[in-house]
Design an enzyme around this catalytic site. Structure first.
Site, PDB file in Angstrom:
ATOM      1  N   SER A 165      23.923  -3.540   1.263  1.00  0.00           N
ATOM      2  CA  SER A 165      23.456  -4.887   1.608  1.00  0.00           C
ATOM      3  C   SER A 165      22.597  -5.454   0.479  1.00  0.00           C
ATOM      4  O   SER A 165      22.094  -4.721  -0.368  1.00  0.00           O
ATOM      5  CB  SER A 165      22.619  -4.813   2.884  1.00  0.00           C
ATOM      6  OG  SER A 165      22.003  -6.052   3.158  1.00  0.00           O
ATOM      7  N   SER A 166      22.438  -6.770   0.507  1.00  0.00           N
ATOM      8  CA  SER A 166      21.497  -7.432  -0.412  1.00  0.00           C
ATOM      9  C   SER A 166      20.263  -7.957   0.318  1.00  0.00           C
ATOM     10  O   SER A 166      19.395  -8.587  -0.305  1.00  0.00           O
ATOM     11  CB  SER A 166      22.182  -8.616  -1.095  1.00  0.00           C
ATOM     12  OG  SER A 166      23.254  -8.189  -1.877  1.00  0.00           O
ATOM     13  N   ARG A 226      21.210  -1.408  10.005  1.00  0.00           N
ATOM     14  CA  ARG A 226      22.446  -1.824   9.364  1.00  0.00           C
ATOM     15  C   ARG A 226      23.639  -1.266  10.148  1.00  0.00           C
ATOM     16  O   ARG A 226      23.568  -0.126  10.659  1.00  0.00           O
ATOM     17  CB  ARG A 226      22.462  -1.263   7.937  1.00  0.00           C
ATOM     18  CG  ARG A 226      23.662  -1.639   7.083  1.00  0.00           C
ATOM     19  CD  ARG A 226      23.664  -3.081   6.730  1.00  0.00           C
ATOM     20  NE  ARG A 226      24.547  -3.377   5.594  1.00  0.00           N
ATOM     21  CZ  ARG A 226      24.928  -4.610   5.275  1.00  0.00           C
ATOM     22  NH1 ARG A 226      24.525  -5.645   5.992  1.00  0.00           N
ATOM     23  NH2 ARG A 226      25.694  -4.819   4.231  1.00  0.00           N
ATOM     24  N   THR A 245      22.161 -10.043  10.178  1.00  0.00           N
ATOM     25  CA  THR A 245      23.368 -10.773   9.801  1.00  0.00           C
ATOM     26  C   THR A 245      24.589 -10.321  10.588  1.00  0.00           C
ATOM     27  O   THR A 245      24.624  -9.201  11.120  1.00  0.00           O
ATOM     28  CB  THR A 245      23.641 -10.547   8.289  1.00  0.00           C
ATOM     29  OG1 THR A 245      24.728 -11.365   7.870  1.00  0.00           O
ATOM     30  CG2 THR A 245      23.974  -9.094   7.978  1.00  0.00           C
ATOM     31  N   THR A 266      23.537 -15.399   6.882  1.00  0.00           N
ATOM     32  CA  THR A 266      22.638 -14.353   7.332  1.00  0.00           C
ATOM     33  C   THR A 266      21.436 -15.138   7.789  1.00  0.00           C
ATOM     34  O   THR A 266      21.400 -16.352   7.616  1.00  0.00           O
ATOM     35  CB  THR A 266      22.333 -13.408   6.143  1.00  0.00           C
ATOM     36  OG1 THR A 266      23.533 -12.708   5.788  1.00  0.00           O
ATOM     37  CG2 THR A 266      21.242 -12.407   6.397  1.00  0.00           C
ATOM     38  N   ASP A 273      31.360  -5.480   3.298  1.00  0.00           N
ATOM     39  CA  ASP A 273      30.341  -5.142   2.296  1.00  0.00           C
ATOM     40  C   ASP A 273      30.558  -3.747   1.701  1.00  0.00           C
ATOM     41  O   ASP A 273      29.832  -3.333   0.792  1.00  0.00           O
ATOM     42  CB  ASP A 273      28.930  -5.241   2.892  1.00  0.00           C
ATOM     43  CG  ASP A 273      28.398  -6.683   2.861  1.00  0.00           C
ATOM     44  OD1 ASP A 273      29.082  -7.560   2.298  1.00  0.00           O
ATOM     45  OD2 ASP A 273      27.307  -6.930   3.391  1.00  0.00           O
ATOM     46  N   GLY A 294      23.708 -13.707   0.856  1.00  0.00           N
ATOM     47  CA  GLY A 294      24.475 -12.700   0.124  1.00  0.00           C
ATOM     48  C   GLY A 294      23.654 -12.192  -1.049  1.00  0.00           C
ATOM     49  O   GLY A 294      22.447 -11.963  -0.945  1.00  0.00           O
TER      50      GLY A 294
HETATM   51  N1  GLY Z   1      26.183  -9.223   4.465  1.00  0.00           N
HETATM   52  C1  GLY Z   1      25.179  -9.644   3.595  1.00  0.00           C
HETATM   53  C2  GLY Z   1      24.261  -8.558   3.172  1.00  0.00           C
HETATM   54  O1  GLY Z   1      24.094  -7.605   3.910  1.00  0.00           O
HETATM   55  O2  GLY Z   1      23.692  -8.616   2.123  1.00  0.00           O
END
Ligand code: GLY
Length: 577
Positions: free
Chosen positions: A457-458, A110, A404, A386, A428, A479
């Site tokens: 993040s999701s 990330r 993403t 993503t 985010d 998302g």
């Molecule tokens: N930017 C989308 C996520 O990380 O969930």
């Protein structure tokens, strides 16, 4: 060791009008790779991703004897060339790995905040929170993680030569690839938006003329960056020329990422979130993703209901899904963040005991109400751009990757001279301390921007297993909808025992606590049934599409791999041998 296999549904790469990627050098002829934009069955290795050349790049690594981690790296780098909206080296993501012996791990790459970051960094000169700064500025760019993540995965678990994994993406960028209808449409819509970003404008249009279907897209600067990554590995991105070019662009545009930020970036290996659902093992991503935690929480709640007995696509099952979602997303808003910076109660949230507490709060046929006062948090806005891809090798090693740039084409900023797009992932993070309002802004403390913290993040790359055997590799973009899309994939597999193609094709729904409304894919149920759901107290809306789940399943009877590109994406492709 290279083993020969056969496949059932084969379309030659040439028949799709695509150029082949070259596999790594080998004395032994590698088996031929097939690629289809449909379901592909194989007893060899398999890759399913958002662009045929990227699936082929990974499958050819598998065919030449590389393992699933090697193939995931080759696929991810190729997507950075062929799928510029979301494939990336300028962004970040997550990789969940299940080994043939049943053990598993996760690689967190990330993006992180630069050293200068602070919780008030998205406040403008007028003292107000600025959406523009937060989502569409050089300050919206997080320190990229993808190359470090792939390098770490390779160092720990790869088999093949690094250079051979990067070479297909060098060739795709240098020699070009054929622009698909979907990509042509997407790049065409971006031409005007790229006018303020000269390097993007130059790379993704021909002097302002959109690329057309069948054109060849050449990316010379990106090819040179890929060559540095090929020759120097991680350092080819985080040190030297690439890092300098990135830091110079930051300085020009008022961004804060420095060469020091880049040099300090570290991908992290983490323990996956593990849960069970009706005897299946669920292996997914821990914080800084909220995905695995929320997924397991929802499954634990649903386990106490007769979901199979309810049947698919009707008001009763929709109600129970929505109520499980509502509660998991409330907890997501309250608790989830980068666990290196915040105390995230993953164990409790994913425990069966916690689900037992939640379940009695769900009425059989009456909606609960999402109460913003419950918690200082809510958010509506989140990008759906993503990309997810799935890989399984012939030995049964499985890799699930979601990565993403955040928004489609991220920040829209291509690094001049380096040819890759930068993310806008800082969006985010929460916008400002205490900033919570009805429009969906969020201000809880745990997910505020701080030096080197990773934004929540999701993304939910997930692997299912049962009795020690691999069952499926799943995930999606979208998302916050990602978590619920993956929930559907699990429920469709376990409760409804659908065939793999139907697991992916079946309509989905989304609820995220706030705003308090359910959004159903058109066709999820009839409008009359939608009225029944509304009569229970749910606000019901409809949407054209939710998620793009490029998945691989294992046929329980034959042991064959079944690759399923999501039919919602006309570019998705399965490649295998
Ligand atoms: N930017 C989308 C996520 O990380 O969930």
């Amino acid at each position: 060791m290279i083993r020969r296999h056969f496949f059932l549904h084969v379309t030659a790469l040439a028949a799709l009008g695509l150029g082949a990627c070259r596999p790594p050098e080998s004395d032994v002829p590698a088996p031929e790779v097939a690629v289809v934009r449909d379901v592909l069955a194989s007893d060899g290795g398999m890759v399913v991703s958002a662009y045929p050349e990227a699936s082929v790049a990974g499958a050819e690594v598998l065919a030449a004897g590389g393992n699933a981690v090697d193939a995931a790296i080759a696929t991810g780098l190729a997507l950075a060339v062929t799928h510029p909206a979301a494939g990336n080296i300028g962004g970040g993501g997550f990789m969940v790995i299940r080994f043939p012996d049943g053990s598993s791990t996760a690689i967190d790459f990330r993006e992180k905040a630069p050293l200068r970051a602070h919780p008030e960094m998205f406040v403008g000169e007028d003292g107000e929170y600025s959406y523009q700064i937060h989502h569409r500025s050089h300050l919206a760019v997080g320190v990229p993680g993808t190359v470090a993540g792939f390098a770490l995965a390779h160092e720990k678990y790869g088999n093949a030569e690094w250079a051979g994994l990067v070479e297909p993406s060098v060739a795709l960028a240098r020699d070009g690839f054929v622009v698909s209808e979907r990509l042509a449409g997407s790049l065409g819509r971006m031409v005007d938006r790229f006018r303020d970003y000269p390097a993007s404008y130059a790379q993704f249009s021909r002097d302002g003329e959109p690329y057309e279907v069948g054109d060849t897209l050449l990316q010379a600067d990106l090819a040179a960056t890929m060559e540095r990554i090929r020759d120097e590995g991680r350092d080819g991105f985080y040190l030297g020329m690439t890092a300098r070019l990135l830091a110079e662009e930051m300085e020009r545009g008022g961004g804060w990422i420095t060469e020091e930020d880049l040099a300090r970036y570290e991908a992290k290996e983490r323990e996956p979130v593990r849960g069970t659902y009706r005897g299946y093992d669920v292996i997914s991503m821990p914080p800084p993703s909220s995905g695995g935690t929320a997924l397991v929480q929802m499954l634990n709640v649903l386990e106490g209901f007769d979901v199979a007995g309810m049947g698919a696509g009707n008001p009763e099952v929709a109600h129970h899904l929505i109520e499980a979602m509502r509660r998991a997303f409330r907890d997501r808003a309250m608790f989830l963040a980068d666990s290196d910076f915040a105390d995230v109660p993953v164990e409790r949230l994913t425990s069966k005991a916690y689900a037992d507490e939640i379940r009695p709060t769900i009425q059989p046929a009456a909606a609960s109400v999402s109460a913003p006062a419950d918690v200082d948090a809510a958010a509506d806005w989140e990008s759906s751009e993503t990309t997810h891809y799935s890989v399984v090798d012939a030995d049964g090693m499985a890799v699930s990757v979601t990565y993403t740039l955040e928004g489609g084409y991220g920040s829209y900023i291509t690094v001049p001279g380096a040819g890759f797009l930068l993310n806008n992932e800082m969006g985010d993070f929460n916008g400002r301390p205490g900033l919570t309002n009805e429009s969906g802004l969020i201000g809880t403390d745990a997910n505020l921007a701080r030096p080197e913290q990773r934004m929540l993040s999701s993304m939910t790359p997930t692997i299912l297993a049962r009795d020690g055997e691999l069952v499926a590799v799943i995930g999606s973009p979208g998302g916050r909808t990602i978590i619920n899309t993956v929930l559907h994939l699990v429920v469709n597999t376990v409760d409804f025992a659908l065939a793999p193609a139907d697991v992916v094709a079946a309509k989905r729904l989304h609820h995220q606590w706030l705003p308090d409304r359910a959004r159903l894919e058109n066709g999820y149920m009839s409008e009359a049934d939608g009225d029944v759901l509304a009569a229970m107290g749910h606000e019901v809306g409809w949407t054209g599409s939710q998620g793009i789940a490029h998945c691989i399943f294992v046929d329980g009877a034959t042991g064959e791999l079944v690759g399923v590109p999501d039919p919602r994406d006309s570019d998705g492709a399965a490649a295998g041998y």
